[in-house]
Design a protein around this motif. Structure first.
Motif, PDB file in Angstrom:
ATOM      1  N   GLY A 137       0.807  -1.230   0.000  1.00  0.00           N
ATOM      2  CA  GLY A 137       0.000   0.000   0.000  1.00  0.00           C
ATOM      3  C   GLY A 137       0.832   1.267   0.000  1.00  0.00           C
ATOM      4  N   SER A 138       2.141   1.114  -0.114  1.00  0.00           N
ATOM      5  CA  SER A 138       3.024   2.277   0.032  1.00  0.00           C
ATOM      6  C   SER A 138       3.267   3.030  -1.272  1.00  0.00           C
ATOM      7  CB  SER A 138       4.367   1.815   0.608  1.00  0.00           C
ATOM      8  OG  SER A 138       4.937   0.803  -0.207  1.00  0.00           O
ATOM      9  N   ARG A 139       3.057   2.380  -2.413  1.00  0.00           N
ATOM     10  CA  ARG A 139       3.344   3.022  -3.701  1.00  0.00           C
ATOM     11  C   ARG A 139       2.266   2.650  -4.717  1.00  0.00           C
ATOM     12  NH1 ARG A 139       7.167   1.197  -6.340  1.00  0.00           N
ATOM     13  NH2 ARG A 139       7.949  -0.582  -5.152  1.00  0.00           N
ATOM     14  N   GLY A 140       2.227   3.396  -5.819  1.00  0.00           N
ATOM     15  CA  GLY A 140       1.408   3.018  -6.970  1.00  0.00           C
ATOM     16  C   GLY A 140      -0.072   2.820  -6.670  1.00  0.00           C
ATOM     17  N   ILE A 141      -0.630   1.731  -7.217  1.00  0.00           N
ATOM     18  CA  ILE A 141      -2.065   1.455  -7.094  1.00  0.00           C
ATOM     19  C   ILE A 141      -2.456   1.275  -5.623  1.00  0.00           C
ATOM     20  CG2 ILE A 141      -3.855  -0.237  -7.659  1.00  0.00           C
ATOM     21  CD1 ILE A 141      -2.304  -0.733 -10.335  1.00  0.00           C
ATOM     22  N   GLY A 142      -1.593   0.616  -4.849  1.00  0.00           N
ATOM     23  CA  GLY A 142      -1.878   0.394  -3.425  1.00  0.00           C
ATOM     24  C   GLY A 142      -1.972   1.704  -2.663  1.00  0.00           C
ATOM     25  N   ARG A 202      -8.529  -6.203 -12.819  1.00  0.00           N
ATOM     26  CA  ARG A 202      -7.470  -6.456 -13.810  1.00  0.00           C
ATOM     27  C   ARG A 202      -7.102  -5.156 -14.525  1.00  0.00           C
ATOM     28  NH1 ARG A 202      -9.085 -12.036 -16.840  1.00  0.00           N
ATOM     29  NH2 ARG A 202     -10.736 -10.754 -17.716  1.00  0.00           N
ATOM     30  N   PRO A 203      -6.134  -4.399 -13.964  1.00  0.00           N
ATOM     31  CA  PRO A 203      -5.733  -3.160 -14.639  1.00  0.00           C
ATOM     32  C   PRO A 203      -4.970  -3.461 -15.918  1.00  0.00           C
ATOM     33  CG  PRO A 203      -5.024  -3.216 -12.316  1.00  0.00           C
ATOM     34  CD  PRO A 203      -5.422  -4.606 -12.703  1.00  0.00           C
ATOM     35  N   GLY A 204      -5.013  -2.470 -16.851  1.00  0.00           N
ATOM     36  CA  GLY A 204      -4.154  -2.519 -18.037  1.00  0.00           C
ATOM     37  C   GLY A 204      -2.838  -1.841 -17.702  1.00  0.00           C
ATOM     38  N   ASP A 218       0.329   3.847 -14.965  1.00  0.00           N
ATOM     39  CA  ASP A 218       1.576   4.602 -14.780  1.00  0.00           C
ATOM     40  C   ASP A 218       2.030   4.561 -13.322  1.00  0.00           C
ATOM     41  OD1 ASP A 218       3.709   6.200 -15.184  1.00  0.00           O
ATOM     42  OD2 ASP A 218       2.577   8.007 -15.695  1.00  0.00           O
ATOM     43  N   THR A 219       2.867   3.566 -12.989  1.00  0.00           N
ATOM     44  CA  THR A 219       3.450   3.459 -11.647  1.00  0.00           C
ATOM     45  C   THR A 219       4.929   3.084 -11.790  1.00  0.00           C
ATOM     46  OG1 THR A 219       3.158   1.075 -11.341  1.00  0.00           O
ATOM     47  CG2 THR A 219       1.255   2.470 -10.813  1.00  0.00           C
ATOM     48  N   GLU A 220       5.610   3.009 -10.656  1.00  0.00           N
ATOM     49  CA  GLU A 220       7.048   2.705 -10.673  1.00  0.00           C
ATOM     50  C   GLU A 220       7.346   1.249 -11.049  1.00  0.00           C
ATOM     51  OE1 GLU A 220       8.190   3.803  -6.734  1.00  0.00           O
ATOM     52  OE2 GLU A 220       8.242   5.940  -7.189  1.00  0.00           O
ATOM     53  N   ILE A 221       6.313   0.398 -11.114  1.00  0.00           N
ATOM     54  CA  ILE A 221       6.552  -1.021 -11.415  1.00  0.00           C
ATOM     55  C   ILE A 221       7.266  -1.156 -12.770  1.00  0.00           C
ATOM     56  CG2 ILE A 221       4.437  -1.697 -12.670  1.00  0.00           C
ATOM     57  CD1 ILE A 221       4.226  -4.127 -10.743  1.00  0.00           C
ATOM     58  N   HIS A 222       6.969  -0.242 -13.698  1.00  0.00           N
ATOM     59  CA  HIS A 222       7.562  -0.323 -15.037  1.00  0.00           C
ATOM     60  C   HIS A 222       9.028   0.115 -15.024  1.00  0.00           C
ATOM     61  CE1 HIS A 222       3.602  -1.327 -16.391  1.00  0.00           C
ATOM     62  NE2 HIS A 222       3.124  -0.256 -15.799  1.00  0.00           N
TER      63      HIS A 222
HETATM   64  P1  NAP Z   1       4.461  -0.679  -7.596  1.00  0.00           P
HETATM   65  O1  NAP Z   1       4.221   0.766  -7.884  1.00  0.00           O
HETATM   66  O2  NAP Z   1       5.766  -1.276  -7.983  1.00  0.00           O
HETATM   67  O3  NAP Z   1       4.206  -0.916  -6.035  1.00  0.00           O
HETATM   68  C1  NAP Z   1       4.354  -2.216  -5.517  1.00  0.00           C
HETATM   69  C2  NAP Z   1       4.026  -2.231  -4.039  1.00  0.00           C
HETATM   70  O4  NAP Z   1       4.148  -3.590  -3.586  1.00  0.00           O
HETATM   71  C3  NAP Z   1       4.989  -1.409  -3.205  1.00  0.00           C
HETATM   72  O5  NAP Z   1       4.263  -0.840  -2.132  1.00  0.00           O
HETATM   73  C4  NAP Z   1       5.980  -2.463  -2.688  1.00  0.00           C
HETATM   74  O6  NAP Z   1       6.571  -2.104  -1.436  1.00  0.00           O
HETATM   75  C5  NAP Z   1       5.049  -3.650  -2.497  1.00  0.00           C
HETATM   76  N1  NAP Z   1       5.708  -4.962  -2.502  1.00  0.00           N
HETATM   77  C6  NAP Z   1       6.501  -5.492  -3.439  1.00  0.00           C
HETATM   78  N2  NAP Z   1       6.896  -6.738  -3.095  1.00  0.00           N
HETATM   79  C7  NAP Z   1       6.310  -6.987  -1.888  1.00  0.00           C
HETATM   80  C8  NAP Z   1       6.316  -8.078  -0.992  1.00  0.00           C
HETATM   81  N3  NAP Z   1       7.016  -9.199  -1.263  1.00  0.00           N
HETATM   82  N4  NAP Z   1       5.601  -7.984   0.149  1.00  0.00           N
HETATM   83  C9  NAP Z   1       4.895  -6.855   0.454  1.00  0.00           C
HETATM   84  N5  NAP Z   1       4.852  -5.787  -0.361  1.00  0.00           N
HETATM   85  C10 NAP Z   1       5.553  -5.850  -1.509  1.00  0.00           C
HETATM   86  O7  NAP Z   1       3.323  -1.576  -8.270  1.00  0.00           O
HETATM   87  P2  NAP Z   1       1.893  -1.184  -8.907  1.00  0.00           P
HETATM   88  O8  NAP Z   1       2.085  -0.872 -10.333  1.00  0.00           O
HETATM   89  O9  NAP Z   1       1.177  -0.225  -8.026  1.00  0.00           O
HETATM   90  O10 NAP Z   1       1.172  -2.609  -8.864  1.00  0.00           O
HETATM   91  C11 NAP Z   1       0.301  -2.993  -7.807  1.00  0.00           C
HETATM   92  C12 NAP Z   1      -0.425  -4.266  -8.214  1.00  0.00           C
HETATM   93  O11 NAP Z   1      -1.173  -4.027  -9.406  1.00  0.00           O
HETATM   94  C13 NAP Z   1       0.513  -5.443  -8.511  1.00  0.00           C
HETATM   95  O12 NAP Z   1      -0.074  -6.646  -8.073  1.00  0.00           O
HETATM   96  C14 NAP Z   1       0.596  -5.418 -10.027  1.00  0.00           C
HETATM   97  O13 NAP Z   1       0.925  -6.681 -10.554  1.00  0.00           O
HETATM   98  C15 NAP Z   1      -0.804  -4.979 -10.389  1.00  0.00           C
HETATM   99  N6  NAP Z   1      -0.904  -4.410 -11.727  1.00  0.00           N
HETATM  100  C16 NAP Z   1      -0.183  -3.286 -12.054  1.00  0.00           C
HETATM  101  C17 NAP Z   1      -0.282  -2.772 -13.348  1.00  0.00           C
HETATM  102  C18 NAP Z   1       0.493  -1.558 -13.801  1.00  0.00           C
HETATM  103  O14 NAP Z   1       0.559  -1.308 -15.028  1.00  0.00           O
HETATM  104  N7  NAP Z   1       1.082  -0.776 -12.906  1.00  0.00           N
HETATM  105  C19 NAP Z   1      -1.115  -3.413 -14.294  1.00  0.00           C
HETATM  106  C20 NAP Z   1      -1.823  -4.537 -13.913  1.00  0.00           C
HETATM  107  C21 NAP Z   1      -1.721  -5.024 -12.626  1.00  0.00           C
HETATM  108  P3  NAP Z   1       8.178  -1.716  -1.336  1.00  0.00           P
HETATM  109  O15 NAP Z   1       8.320  -0.429  -2.106  1.00  0.00           O
HETATM  110  O16 NAP Z   1       8.427  -1.549   0.124  1.00  0.00           O
HETATM  111  O17 NAP Z   1       8.907  -2.854  -1.970  1.00  0.00           O
END
Ligand code: NAP
Length: 247
Positions: A9-14, A185-187, A190-194
């Motif tokens: 919940g600290s970054r991005g969608i969470g 199911r997001p498409g 724009d988050t740091e995951i990329h």
């Molecule tokens: P993100 O910005 O990279 O954020 C990921 C979050 O997960 C961070 O708070 C991170 O905390 C935490 N995290 C990672 N590994 C963990 C672990 N082992 N245990 C607990 N926390 C953990 O990602 P996001 O893009 O918001 O994605 C969130 C969800 O949406 C994911 O399940 C992703 O697969 C899904 N999703 C994303 C997209 C997209 O395009 N962004 C599309 C479809 C689905 P730390 O920073 O402390 O590591």
């Protein structure tokens, strides 16, 4: 006050979900693994606006951590009403015939087993079978579960396929016990995951292939996540909801 635990919940969608949940009246537990500053920022913003939030460190892929996360939430906020299984990772773009086993293990451990473990500990608190008062679980799947993400991250797509199956199976398992289980199911969002997966311009690069011709924002995903545990979704379970701009 209803209580929601958001893994990752600290970054991005969470983080967007945590902020909106607080606005909708939830006490929010913001889980993170490494980036404490990011979690503290989300928590401070919520508490600064009169909401109630705590940060909880822990890796969802380690069951001792998961047990400790839930115990901390029990003690500091109370028994959860909603779990958002959001924590997830991507990895470098690569073909399946190049993927090392260590990558596959990590991907499935965090994205699939992590979600199962959190669901397990949530059901033990929510289900009427355990004396609970019911609740809701929202899993973060991905449009990748449908597309398969060839040439990019088929392993990630497969973990989200597993999440879709878990949503259906677990949802049916606990449907008569007051617990609803759904997935969003997001498409391309724009988050740091990329950036963390080595493709910082993925959103711009993929935009022409999205019917709406753009990526989405975390704030456009959060309302769908928040609708699912709400009373408005009281007859909704075992369902998958695309937030993907038509993709
Ligand atoms: P993100 O910005 O990279 O954020 C990921 C979050 O997960 C961070 O708070 C991170 O905390 C935490 N995290 C990672 N590994 C963990 C672990 N082992 N245990 C607990 N926390 C953990 O990602 P996001 O893009 O918001 O994605 C969130 C969800 O949406 C994911 O399940 C992703 O697969 C899904 N999703 C994303 C997209 C997209 O395009 N962004 C599309 C479809 C689905 P730390 O920073 O402390 O590591």
């Amino acid at each position: 006050m209803k209580i929601m635990l958001i893994t990752g919940g600290s970054r991005g969608i969470g983080a967007a979900t945590a902020r909106l949940a607080a606005k909708r009246g939830y006490a929010v537990a913001v889980n993170y693994t490494k980036n404490r500053a990011a979690a503290d920022e989300v928590v401070a913003a919520i508490n600064g606006e009169g909401g109630r939030a705590i940060s909880v460190q822990g890796d969802v892929s380690i069951e001792d951590d998961v047990a400790a996360i839930f115990e901390t939430v029990d003690e500091k906020l109370g028994t959860i009403d909603a779990l958002v299984n959001n924590a997830g990772i991507l990895d470098q773009a690569m073909r399946v015939d190049e993927m090392p086993a260590s990558r596959l293990e990590k991907m499935f451990l965090i994205n699939v087993i992590g979600s199962f473990l959190c669901a397990k500990h949530a059901v033990r608190r929510m289900s009427t079978r355990y004396g609970g008062k019911g609740g809701a679980i929202v899993n973060l799947s991905s449009a990748a579960a449908r597309t398969g993400s060839p040439g990019d991250y088929v392993d990630y797509a497969a973990t989200k396929g597993a999440i879709d199956s878990m949503t259906n199976g677990l949802g049916k398992e606990v449907a008569a016990e007051g617990v609803r289980v759904n997935a969003v199911r997001p498409g391309f969002i724009d988050t740091e995951i990329h950036t963390l997966s080595g493709v910082p311009d993925r959103i711009a690069r993929t935009a022409p292939g999205v019917p709406m011709l753009r990526g989405g924002t975390a704030d456009e995903v959060a309302p769908m996540i928040l609708w699912l545990p709400s009373d408005e979704a009281s007859y909704v379970t075992c369902s998958l909801f695309d937030v993907a701009g038509g993709r």
